[in-house]
Design a protein around this motif. Structure first.
Motif, PDB file in Angstrom:
ATOM      1  N   THR A   1      -2.303   9.446  -1.583  1.00 35.44           N
ATOM      2  CA  THR A   1      -3.236   8.416  -1.122  1.00 35.44           C
ATOM      3  C   THR A   1      -2.887   7.937   0.283  1.00 35.44           C
ATOM      4  O   THR A   1      -3.766   7.779   1.142  1.00 35.44           O
TER       5      THR A   1
ATOM      6  N   TYR B   1      -5.081   8.350   3.978  1.00 36.48           N
ATOM      7  CA  TYR B   1      -5.367   7.273   4.936  1.00 36.48           C
ATOM      8  C   TYR B   1      -4.850   7.629   6.332  1.00 36.48           C
ATOM      9  O   TYR B   1      -5.547   7.456   7.326  1.00 36.48           O
TER      10      TYR B   1
ATOM     11  N   SER C   1      -0.807   2.520  -6.617  1.00 39.06           N
ATOM     12  CA  SER C   1      -1.556   3.748  -6.334  1.00 39.06           C
ATOM     13  C   SER C   1      -3.048   3.536  -6.540  1.00 39.06           C
ATOM     14  O   SER C   1      -3.867   4.003  -5.744  1.00 39.06           O
TER      15      SER C   1
ATOM     16  N   ALA D   1      -5.766   3.734  -3.543  1.00 37.34           N
ATOM     17  CA  ALA D   1      -6.844   4.712  -3.643  1.00 37.34           C
ATOM     18  C   ALA D   1      -8.210   4.028  -3.624  1.00 37.34           C
ATOM     19  O   ALA D   1      -9.159   4.514  -3.003  1.00 37.34           O
TER      20      ALA D   1
ATOM     21  N   SER E   1      -9.192   3.095  -0.212  1.00 39.02           N
ATOM     22  CA  SER E   1      -9.437   4.256   0.651  1.00 39.02           C
ATOM     23  C   SER E   1     -10.636   5.079   0.214  1.00 39.02           C
ATOM     24  O   SER E   1     -10.946   6.104   0.831  1.00 39.02           O
ATOM     25  N   ARG E   2     -11.312   4.659  -0.833  1.00 40.55           N
ATOM     26  CA  ARG E   2     -12.372   5.474  -1.421  1.00 40.55           C
ATOM     27  C   ARG E   2     -13.570   5.671  -0.500  1.00 40.55           C
ATOM     28  O   ARG E   2     -14.353   6.615  -0.677  1.00 40.55           O
TER      29      ARG E   2
ATOM     30  N   ASN F   1     -10.919  13.846   1.614  1.00 43.82           N
ATOM     31  CA  ASN F   1     -10.568  12.631   0.876  1.00 43.82           C
ATOM     32  C   ASN F   1     -10.393  12.892  -0.613  1.00 43.82           C
ATOM     33  O   ASN F   1     -11.303  13.357  -1.280  1.00 43.82           O
TER      34      ASN F   1
ATOM     35  N   ALA G   1      -9.217  10.263  -2.409  1.00 42.06           N
ATOM     36  CA  ALA G   1      -9.061   8.890  -2.887  1.00 42.06           C
ATOM     37  C   ALA G   1      -9.966   8.576  -4.076  1.00 42.06           C
ATOM     38  O   ALA G   1      -9.569   7.866  -4.995  1.00 42.06           O
TER      39      ALA G   1
ATOM     40  N   THR H   1      -8.557   7.465  -7.586  1.00 41.00           N
ATOM     41  CA  THR H   1      -8.945   6.175  -8.165  1.00 41.00           C
ATOM     42  C   THR H   1      -9.291   6.326  -9.640  1.00 41.00           C
ATOM     43  O   THR H   1      -8.824   5.558 -10.486  1.00 41.00           O
TER      44      THR H   1
END
Length: 285
Positions: free
Chosen positions: A108, A112, A196, A200, A203-204, A211, A213, A217
């Motif tokens: 994750t 980013y 985490s 995540a 950052s989704r 990606n 994320a 998630t």
């Protein structure tokens, strides 16, 4: 009433020969382990493709190996408990799971950083690389290793017989030794999983090309849900069914990681090769 004979008590534990539930749990563990090996082989076959490179191949490989070992550690919970398996089951579970969740956190963070590094003159470019991701995994895993060493030093788990919980039964089980250490191990895993999940989730919304994320998630949501549900179930059961609850949590949470993070990638690699190209990924930015 005359007491002129002894009535043998039933000895209870997860027997490989007499317990159907043991066979079911062992079979599920083997099945998921083989599935993990299959996914590893797919990743190796498509090692040089853009989607494998974009999602950090080294961390993916570490995570897959950790998941496979987690499925295998289920066998330490099955069979007749002895002192060595009582120690190994909790320590191996704690360390392997901490490596897996630390790897998810590292993935994750790297997502980013990779996004930030695409901007012109970005200072984040120097942080891209294997060194940082490996450092994250080693650091957060070493905390769990330290807790486990303290646990083994102060009061390690051991085998015991419970003759009081059920009339007519002798339950052969593992005593966790230090209850504080046991819940410290679970608590640290919970903190790692929560961090985490939050990282995540935040950052989704990054561009989807590189990606993970969104998948992370979902995987951490499944992971956290399983273990939160496991705690009251674990505390309300006794004997071998406590072990069954923990084994189920191990299998379900690992299956969540495997399915949410790796199944979408394998689907693209095998069935959608036309979008597993550098040009397609760059167009999605």
């Amino acid at each position: 009433m005359e007491q002129d004979r002894c009535i043998p008590k039933l000895v209870e534990f997860f027997s490989y020969t007499e317990d159907v539930l043991t066979t079911i749990l062992a079979s599920i563990s083997v099945l998921f382990c083989l599935l993990t090996i299959l996914i590893v082989s797919v990743f190796i076959s498509f090692w040089e493709t853009p989607i494998a490179k974009a999602n950090n191949r080294n961390l993916s490989f570490i995570l897959l190996v950790s998941i496979m070992l987690s499925f295998l550690c289920v066998f330490l919970f099955l069979g007749r408990p002895v002192n060595i398996t009582c120690i190994l089951r909790q320590i191996s579970f704690a360390i392997i799971f901490s490596v897996a969740v630390s790897t998810v956190l590292a993935k994750t963070i790297m997502v980013y950083i990779a996004f930030k590094a695409t901007k012109p003159n970005s200072v984040w470019k120097k942080w891209i690389g294997v060194k940082l991701s490996n450092t994250i995994v080693l650091f957060f895993s070493s905390v769990q290793v330290t807790i486990s060493i303290i646990w083994l030093t102060i009061s390690p788990p051991f085998q015991e017989t419970d003759t009081y919980s059920y009339i007519g039964k002798i339950i052969i089980q593992c005593n966790e030794g230090s209850v504080i250490a046991f819940y410290s191990v679970l608590g640290y895993l919970g903190i790692l999983a929560a961090v985490s999940f939050i990282a995540a989730y935040l950052s989704r919304t990054l561009p989807d090309s590189f990606n993970e994320a969104k998948y992370i998630t979902f995987s951490m949501l499944v992971f956290c849900t399983v273990w939160i549900a496991m705690i009251p179930a674990y505390l309300s059961t006794k004997g071998k069914y406590m072990v069954a609850v923990e084994v189920f949590a191990i299998l379900a949470s690992n299956a969540g990681l495997l399915g949410c993070i790796f199944f979408p990638k394998c689907y693209i690699m095998i069935f959608r090769p036309e979008i597993n190209t550098k040009a397609y990924l760059l167009n999605r930015l």
